[in-house]
Design a protein around this motif. Structure first.
Motif, mmCIF file in Angstrom:
data_model
loop_
_atom_site.group_PDB
_atom_site.id
_atom_site.type_symbol
_atom_site.label_atom_id
_atom_site.label_comp_id
_atom_site.label_asym_id
_atom_site.label_seq_id
_atom_site.Cartn_x
_atom_site.Cartn_y
_atom_site.Cartn_z
ATOM 1 N N GLY A 82 -10.255 7.097 -8.390
ATOM 2 C CA GLY A 82 -9.478 6.222 -9.266
ATOM 3 C C GLY A 82 -8.969 4.953 -8.619
ATOM 4 N N LEU A 83 -9.484 4.631 -7.450
ATOM 5 C CA LEU A 83 -9.060 3.403 -6.787
ATOM 6 C C LEU A 83 -9.654 2.173 -7.469
ATOM 7 N N VAL A 84 -10.870 2.313 -8.026
ATOM 8 C CA VAL A 84 -11.488 1.232 -8.795
ATOM 9 C C VAL A 84 -11.829 1.752 -10.181
ATOM 10 N N ASN A 85 -11.993 0.815 -11.110
ATOM 11 C CA ASN A 85 -12.299 1.171 -12.494
ATOM 12 C C ASN A 85 -13.786 1.241 -12.780
ATOM 13 N N ARG A 86 -14.557 0.370 -12.117
ATOM 14 C CA ARG A 86 -15.996 0.320 -12.352
ATOM 15 C C ARG A 86 -16.692 -0.120 -11.076
ATOM 16 N N THR A 87 -17.943 0.315 -10.919
ATOM 17 C CA THR A 87 -18.784 -0.165 -9.824
ATOM 18 C C THR A 87 -20.079 -0.712 -10.407
ATOM 19 N N VAL A 88 -20.703 -1.623 -9.665
ATOM 20 C CA VAL A 88 -22.001 -2.171 -10.059
ATOM 21 C C VAL A 88 -22.951 -2.047 -8.881
ATOM 22 N N ALA B 278 0.813 -1.222 0.000
ATOM 23 C CA ALA B 278 0.000 0.000 0.000
ATOM 24 C C ALA B 278 0.841 1.264 0.000
ATOM 25 N N THR B 279 2.007 1.244 0.625
ATOM 26 C CA THR B 279 2.791 2.475 0.725
ATOM 27 C C THR B 279 3.315 2.952 -0.624
ATOM 28 N N HIS B 280 3.396 2.057 -1.613
ATOM 29 C CA HIS B 280 3.819 2.516 -2.936
ATOM 30 C C HIS B 280 2.745 2.330 -4.006
ATOM 31 N N ARG B 281 1.873 1.323 -3.868
ATOM 32 C CA ARG B 281 0.834 1.135 -4.893
ATOM 33 C C ARG B 281 -0.328 2.111 -4.710
ATOM 34 N N LEU B 282 -0.693 2.410 -3.469
ATOM 35 C CA LEU B 282 -1.807 3.324 -3.244
ATOM 36 C C LEU B 282 -1.500 4.736 -3.757
ATOM 37 N N PRO B 283 -0.308 5.311 -3.498
ATOM 38 C CA PRO B 283 -0.007 6.623 -4.087
ATOM 39 C C PRO B 283 -0.055 6.612 -5.613
ATOM 40 N N ALA B 284 0.358 5.501 -6.220
ATOM 41 C CA ALA B 284 0.313 5.423 -7.679
ATOM 42 C C ALA B 284 -1.121 5.432 -8.190
ATOM 43 N N GLY C 249 -2.794 9.142 -5.866
ATOM 44 C CA GLY C 249 -1.998 10.334 -5.592
ATOM 45 C C GLY C 249 -1.401 10.298 -4.193
ATOM 46 N N GLU C 250 -0.272 10.967 -4.037
ATOM 47 C CA GLU C 250 0.476 10.890 -2.781
ATOM 48 C C GLU C 250 -0.280 11.461 -1.593
ATOM 49 N N ALA C 251 -0.851 12.643 -1.739
ATOM 50 C CA ALA C 251 -1.489 13.299 -0.594
ATOM 51 C C ALA C 251 -2.690 12.495 -0.102
ATOM 52 N N ARG C 252 -3.529 12.020 -1.030
ATOM 53 C CA ARG C 252 -4.703 11.244 -0.617
ATOM 54 C C ARG C 252 -4.268 9.905 -0.017
ATOM 55 N N ALA C 253 -3.249 9.280 -0.598
ATOM 56 C CA ALA C 253 -2.767 8.009 -0.054
ATOM 57 C C ALA C 253 -2.234 8.201 1.366
ATOM 58 N N LYS C 254 -1.500 9.279 1.590
ATOM 59 C CA LYS C 254 -0.973 9.527 2.934
ATOM 60 C C LYS C 254 -2.111 9.722 3.933
ATOM 61 N N GLU C 255 -3.130 10.450 3.529
ATOM 62 C CA GLU C 255 -4.278 10.628 4.419
ATOM 63 C C GLU C 255 -4.871 9.279 4.814
ATOM 64 N N GLY D 31 -6.238 5.609 8.614
ATOM 65 C CA GLY D 31 -6.975 4.346 8.578
ATOM 66 C C GLY D 31 -8.412 4.515 8.129
ATOM 67 N N ARG D 32 -8.749 5.693 7.588
ATOM 68 C CA ARG D 32 -10.122 5.960 7.167
ATOM 69 C C ARG D 32 -10.556 5.016 6.053
ATOM 70 N N ARG D 33 -11.804 4.601 6.099
ATOM 71 C CA ARG D 33 -12.338 3.701 5.083
ATOM 72 C C ARG D 33 -12.924 4.487 3.909
ATOM 73 N N VAL D 34 -12.836 3.905 2.736
ATOM 74 C CA VAL D 34 -13.303 4.520 1.498
ATOM 75 C C VAL D 34 -14.424 3.653 0.935
ATOM 76 N N ASN D 35 -15.591 4.258 0.700
ATOM 77 C CA ASN D 35 -16.692 3.493 0.129
ATOM 78 C C ASN D 35 -16.555 3.425 -1.393
ATOM 79 N N ALA D 36 -17.465 2.693 -2.025
ATOM 80 C CA ALA D 36 -17.356 2.445 -3.463
ATOM 81 C C ALA D 36 -17.458 3.727 -4.273
ATOM 82 N N GLU D 37 -18.354 4.640 -3.875
ATOM 83 C CA GLU D 37 -18.529 5.891 -4.620
ATOM 84 C C GLU D 37 -17.241 6.700 -4.628
ATOM 85 N N GLU D 38 -16.627 6.829 -3.458
ATOM 86 C CA GLU D 38 -15.373 7.576 -3.389
ATOM 87 C C GLU D 38 -14.260 6.833 -4.119
ATOM 88 N N ALA D 39 -14.240 5.510 -3.986
ATOM 89 C CA ALA D 39 -13.201 4.718 -4.651
ATOM 90 C C ALA D 39 -13.223 4.943 -6.157
#
Length: 252
Positions: free
Chosen positions: A177-183, A145-151, A154-160, A165-173
């Motif tokens: 750009g954390l996911v490519n598609r949602t259903v 996660a320390t190198h794949r998540l920033p890629a 972005g670095e600032a959001r990954a550091k946050e 430890g905040r959780r990210v729901n599907a809409e935010e993901a």
């Protein structure tokens, strides 16, 4: 499972151009333990010998993977950390010859989230949740996660996300750009993931392999890697056939 031994922590389905691998520890919320890591190494060994697409999913229980097995994690010491138990298998998945897709339904936390980052693409349901709670357990997200998540975001959001430890729901993901598609309907998840792989499978296998190598290569490898890869493809018979077919269709 046909030739895969007794890897009870995984269900493996073989299709013509792909493997479908389902994490299978529902009683432990698909927590990643040593047996699952070993089984995933077996999958990677097979795909390295016989390259195919990979679809990785957590099944239909509304959980992808709740992270590393905490009971095992509590007993690990510094030598276990240096052994790179999870990071080594995730790096191996990342380096597979052909594209990989993770299909995520429900929580993907800690090592479970890092497993999805190791895949090339991610599709999720609206009830998917991603998070890196490691710092709250007194450790770091040490399996990628320390190198794949920033890629990915972005670095600032990954550091946050890594610091809080905040959780990210599907809409935010999807938005970051954390996911490519949602259903919306979990019943559509695997169909959507297979549809994405079907689109990928229309491409030349060698072109896919070299494109993946180029995208994942360090910046210093470019443009030399791109030039050599293109030189190989320009001499490939598959390229000649595909370009000829395209020109024939265009000329009709």
């Amino acid at each position: 499972m046909g030739g895969w031994g007794q890897a009870v922590s995984l269900d493996i389905e073989e299709r013509g151009d792909r493997l479908v691998v389902t994490l299978n520890r529902p009683e432990k919320r698909n927590a990643i333990d040593a047996e699952m890591v070993s089984a995933l190494h077996d999958v990677c060994a097979r795909l390295e010998r016989e390259p195919r697409l990979l679809l990785l999913t957590g099944g239909s229980e509304g959980i992808f993977a709740a992270g590393a097995d905490i009971a095992q994690l509590r007993e690990r010491g510094r030598l276990d950390a240096l052994a790179a138990i999870n990071s080594a298998i995730f790096a191996r998945i990342r380096a597979l010859p052909l594209p990989t897709v993770a299909a995520i339904d429900g929580p993907a936390l800690g090592g479970g989230a890092e497993l999805t980052y190791a895949c090339d693409l991610r599709v999720c349901t609206e009830r998917a949740v991603f998070g890196q709670p490691e710092v709250r357990l007194g450790i770091l997200a040490g399996a990628g996660a320390t190198h794949r998540l920033p890629a990915l975001v972005g670095e600032a959001r990954a550091k946050e996300l890594l610091f809080t430890g905040r959780r990210v729901n599907a809409e935010e993901a999807l938005r970051i750009g954390l996911v490519n598609r949602t259903v919306a309907d979990p019943a559509d998840l695997l169909g959507t993931a297979h549809g994405l792989l079907d689109e990928i499978a229309k491409a030349s296998g060698l072109a896919l392999r070299l494109t993946k190598l180029a995208v994942d290569a360090p910046p210093g490898a470019h443009p030399q890697l791109d030039l050599v890869s293109q030189a190989v493809l320009f001499e490939d018979e598959e390229k000649r056939r595909r370009v000829t077919d395209f020109l024939d269709r265009k000329g009709r």
